[in-house]
Design an enzyme around this catalytic site. Sequence first.
Site, mmCIF file in Angstrom:
data_model
loop_
_atom_site.group_PDB
_atom_site.id
_atom_site.type_symbol
_atom_site.label_atom_id
_atom_site.label_comp_id
_atom_site.label_asym_id
_atom_site.label_seq_id
_atom_site.Cartn_x
_atom_site.Cartn_y
_atom_site.Cartn_z
ATOM 1 N N SER A 97 0.714 -1.171 -0.042
ATOM 2 C CA SER A 97 -0.159 -0.101 -0.118
ATOM 3 C C SER A 97 0.751 1.174 -0.069
ATOM 4 C CB SER A 97 -0.838 0.144 1.302
ATOM 5 O OG SER A 97 -1.819 -1.003 0.989
ATOM 6 N N LYS A 172 -7.422 1.609 -2.952
ATOM 7 C CA LYS A 172 -7.102 1.273 -1.540
ATOM 8 C C LYS A 172 -6.861 2.537 -0.621
ATOM 9 C CE LYS A 172 -5.251 -1.281 1.702
ATOM 10 N NZ LYS A 172 -4.240 -1.957 1.901
ATOM 11 N N LYS A 240 0.321 5.539 8.316
ATOM 12 C CA LYS A 240 1.022 5.569 7.150
ATOM 13 C C LYS A 240 0.136 5.598 5.944
ATOM 14 C CE LYS A 240 1.902 2.055 4.749
ATOM 15 N NZ LYS A 240 1.412 1.494 3.694
#
Length: 298
Positions: A97, A172, A240
């Site tokens: 990701s 995502k 993150k």
Amino acid sequence: MSRKIAFIGLGIMGGPMAANLVKAGHHVTGFNLTRPPIDALVAAGGHGATGIAEAVRDAEVVITMVPADPQVEQVILGEGGVLEHARPGTLVIDMSSITPQTSVRIEAAARAKGIRTLDAPVSGGEAGAVEAILSIMVGGAVEDFAEAEPLFAALGTTVVHVGPSGAGQTVKAANQLIVAANIQVLAEAVVFLENAGVDLAAALDVLGGGLAGSTVLDRKRTNMLDRAFAPGFRIDLHHKDMGIVTEAARAVGAALPVGAVVAQLIASARANGDGSLDHSALLRGVERLSGREVEQSG
């Protein structure tokens, strides 16, 4: 059809994903910075490599699953990385990701070497990786997606091509925004219900059967009921990802008022030492705000 696959990054997600590709009949050679995950893959019927060069040398497909942009850039673009050692025509699938911009940059660098790429981040956490029921959102060329689809079928149950290079990472990012907000409001509901003296397990049962029901409630209710926060997906990683969401949304001029608040609450959880816990431990932040005593993590 059996494929020769190099799998780089055998962590919480990558390890079981690589093992599921072995179960599906593929020849999988794995590499990881630490040895135990490589040994686990070998025990599952795969093969181990001592470095990226060895792993990708004869591979038809290279899959990477590492924590964040810096690691992806090092593994794929860096000295001694995938693009340096993969043969022209190889299909490189990054399932990490990262930011959409990094995926686009990798695609351009790979294309210059005759190497094809897909960005294919996943959702479903450790349980989804183990059970091969991940959702996989894929960006890249349609023909490359078609080639990779049988591999994705060994890893997940919802596999969708969502657009050109970078599109998988954009979807995502939206997924992580929705999941973070869901966990946060579920945590708030749990504290509200407990403070009101309601039977929490019974309340979550009935909520799960109505419009308030969600995959997040199904997957995280036990964590919250038992205050069991062993990491399936760490708060550090969701922090993150919320940075990715914020950056990507700014780039396209989209306002994220609720997302911005949730991002700050995740940052607060990290500041309070909860970064290594599962993201369901956002419950601990709500407890702190509600004046409860919260045990020190770790």
